[in-house]
Structures are given as structure tokens and as C-alpha cells.
Design a protein around this motif. Structure first.
Motif: not given
Length: 392
Positions: A50-57
């Protein structure tokens, strides 16, 4: 620093291979480290990046296999807090960027700080919004809520305000639904920005919200504990000041297979607790009566998220061990799998085909724990392993 999918899989290939060596094989031989492992469960594998913009909790997976991640706004700069992970690993704002835009003037129509979400039996996504556009401070008035989203139409179908259950120091964290014949309920943990947690019970038929177990030892951040992740103590490290202990009250939750008990644990705590679900919304039950019914189920390690299967076994995101653990009904706790990619094990999702998915959220690598240095590495990993039971 960024890392594409090819590099992530190359860098972790040796670790993945190690999990298929005789020490973790299914041939029945004792593992070299002496830790008992359930041979019916498979090793961990990379399910998706996941190229997520922040931590994928947070993580939720639809019946059709669509992946959704929840990225709490630890700071206002996070561009969106709810996203869908595409097959190529790109993460798109969901239902759209406008809904994710911070606007305190539209608290019921915008998503501010979404840490978790789950699917109901109609395959609609319910997300929990803590109403914290900058990760801290009092929640935006009207911002704390449950939001039901039709993923096929990418449209919000219902909003359930949680205002009645929050306090100025609230930090809502996790969500479970119990919807069936004659009942429609939700349970939410509040880990508290000050470590003073609670549990919110929500009657989804009339929207009534009850705050329970506030100030109770089972929902409070435990003092004197040190959390070790990737071999380092997780401490608030800002500027040149001394490190400060991390606080976190009621965090992970899970419903028993019969829906009669709610399992939960503080983020900073090593014990697992349970409470009778019927008491949480019982108008006749006093707070003292609810507290008297809390069960201390014993040690289970330092965990993030929890999940249950149809055999009422509780899965444990063992953050100190980069591992998935499990507590059986008789109290036995075992490690099912470890993986160096599982950095800050967080949220589980169990699918009907008996895959258990979990996010590697890398929260310990955030700047506030590393004297301003951002040590997070993208893309983030979503791992999975086979289990031998259906979801609860």
C-alpha cells in the motif's frame, strides 16, 4: 525513502523463505526455537503493498476482495484518512478526496481521523471517525461518528453521531459491529489522549451512545511498562527533552463467537479483558455493576488489534514480536507466525475463505518517536496467513 514492490519483496525474500524451513515446517518436528506453533496454520506471505500517504493502521476487506485502509490523521498534513488499495498498490481516497477534506463546518459530512472500519453483513463499510483533524486536542464538535458507506456507489448511507460518548481527551480507536435478528449494536474503544480509556456501546436502532468503564483499570494505560518494537523502546522523543512514556488505554477489541462477550485490551498493557456485552447497553445496569462484571483473562503480550474466529479463539497482534499470536478458550497463548515485515502489527481482517490479513503500520517509525526523524518506509505491507477456522 521509498521502496517499490519489487524491492520490498526482494528485501524480505530471505525472511519469507525462513518461515518455510524445517523450523516452521508442517512435518511435526519440534521447531529449533522451542516455541509451539499450530501446524494447521500457514506461514505469512505478502498479500498486498500500500503506497499510503500515512500509517495504515486499519484494514477492511469486502466480500469481493476490495481492500480499504484507514490512516488516522496524526497530523493535519495527511491528505486523506480513508483509502482503497488498488491491485497495483496505489491508494485512492475513498469515497473521494472531498469527503476526506477537513472542514469543521461540515462535521457530519467529512472524515477527520479514521483509525478503523469493518464490513457489515450487507457488505457496507462502517468506519469510525474520531473527529481529530490534527491527531490531538478536543474532537471537532459533531466530528466523532460512525459512517456507513455503500462501496458500490461510493456513497455515505448513514451517520451515527458519537458525541454523547466522548470527552475532550477522547481518541476513539477501534470498532466492532453486532448486527443480527433483533439487535443492531456497535462497540468502540476510546484509548484516551491521556491514557484514560473507555468503551462506547452504541444502539444502532435509536442512536443511543453509552460511555462505559471510564477510569477502570482494564481500559486505562498501564504505568511502568516499556514497549519494545524492532529492538527499540517506543518512547515520545521530541527535541532535546527527555523521552516520555507512550500512553494508550482501551485499544483493540473483538466480539466472542456468540456475541455475548467483548474482548479488549489497552494499547499499553499486557492483559486481556472481557465484559458481558448485554450489560453495556443495559439501562438498568450501573457503571459499578458493569465494572464488577469485567473478567481479567490473564497475560497475552503487548498487542495492537484483536480478532476472533468461529471457535472463539482470540488473535493477537503481538507488536513486540512482529508476530501473530492466538489465545485459545482455555487460556493458552501461542505464536502462530512471525515475520520481520510485520512492523507494528495492527489490524486484523479475517475473510470467509479463511485468510487472516494484518497491517504492518510502522507507527513506531514516526518522527515523534525518533527525535524528528521519519523512519517509515513505503510501501506499507499487508500480510496474510491461512487459518483453520471461519471468522466469528
Amino acid at each position: 525513502m521509498t521502496l517499490d514492490r519489487r524491492h520490498l519483496m526482494t528485501a524480505t525474500g530471505a525472511a519469507a523463505l525462513a518461515l518455510t524451513t524445517p523450523a516452521a515446517s508442517r512435518d511435526g518436528a519440534a521447531p529449533e526455537d522451542g516455541v509451539a506453533r499450530d501446524r494447521t496454520n500457514g506461514p505469512m506471505e505478502l498479500a498486498r503493498v500500500a503506497h499510503a500517504p500515512s500509517n495504515p493502521t486499519g484494514l477492511a476487506i469486502s466480500r469481493g476482495g476490495r481492500f480499504f485502509v484507514m490512516m488516522p490523521r496524526f497530523e493535519a498534513a495527511v491528505p486523506f484518512t480513508l483509502g482503497e488499495v488498488m491491485p497495483d498498490g496505489q491508494v485512492r481516497p475513498f469515497p473521494d478526496l472531498a469527503t476526506n477534506a477537513i472542514d469543521p463546518a461540515q462535521p457530519q459530512a467529512r472524515l477527520f481521523h479514521v483509525p478503523n472500519g469493518v464490513f457489515d453483513d450487507e457488505d457496507h463499510l462502517w468506519v469510525l471517525d474520531a473527529g481529530l483533524p490534527d491527531g490531538a486536542g478536543p474532537p471537532v464538535p459533531g466530528g466523532p461518528k460512525l459512517v456507513r458507506i455503500d462501496i458500490a456507489a461510493a456513497s455515505i448511507r448513514r451517520v451515527v453521531p458519537l458525541e454523547a460518548g466522548v470527552v475532550p481527551t477522547s481518541s476513539l480507536n477501534d470498532l466492532r459491529l453486532d448486527i443480527g435478528p433483533g439487535r443492531a449494536r456497535a462497540y468502540v474503544t476510546d484509548q484516551g489522549q491521556d491514557g484514560e480509556g473507555a468503551i462506547l456501546a452504541v444502539d444502532l436502532t435509536d442512536g443511543r451512545v453509552v460511555r462505559r468503564l471510564a477510569g477502570h483499570a482494564s481500559t486505562r494505560s498501564q504505568k511502568g511498562l516499556l514497549k519494545l518494537v524492532e529492538g527499540e523502546a517506543v518512547m515520545q522523543r521530541k527535541g532535546e527533552g527527555p523521552p516520555r512514556p507512550v500512553q494508550g488505554g482501551a485499544n483493540g477489541i473483538a466480539l466472542s463467537a456468540d456475541r455475548k462477550r467483548l474482548y479488549y485490551a489497552p494499547l499499553m498493557g499486557r492483559r486481556l479483558y472481557a465484559v458481558d456485552t448485554a450489560s453495556l447497553l443495559d439501562r438498568q445496569a450501573s457503571d459499578a455493576a458493569v465494572a464488577a462484571g469485567v473478567e481479567d483473562l490473564g497475560e497475552k503480550g503487548m498487542t495492537g488489534g484483536l480478532a476472533t474466529d468461529a471457535r472463539d479463539r482470540v488473535y493477537l497482534a503481538l507488536q513486540e514480536h512482529n508476530a501473530v499470536g492466538r489465545r485459545d478458550p482455555d487460556g493458552t497463548v501461542s505464536i502462530l507466525a512471525t515475520d520481520p515485515r510485520l512492523i507494528w502489527a495492527d489490524t486484523f481482517a479475517i475473510t470467509a475463505d479463511r485468510w487472516l490479513y494484518i497491517t504492518a503500520a510502522q507507527v513506531n517509525r514516526r518522527p515523534e518517536y525518533n527525535r524528528g526523524q521519519d523512519r517509515r518506509v513505503t510501501p506499507y505491507a499487508i500480510l496474510r496467513m491461512r487459518i483453520d477456522a471461519d471468522p466469528a
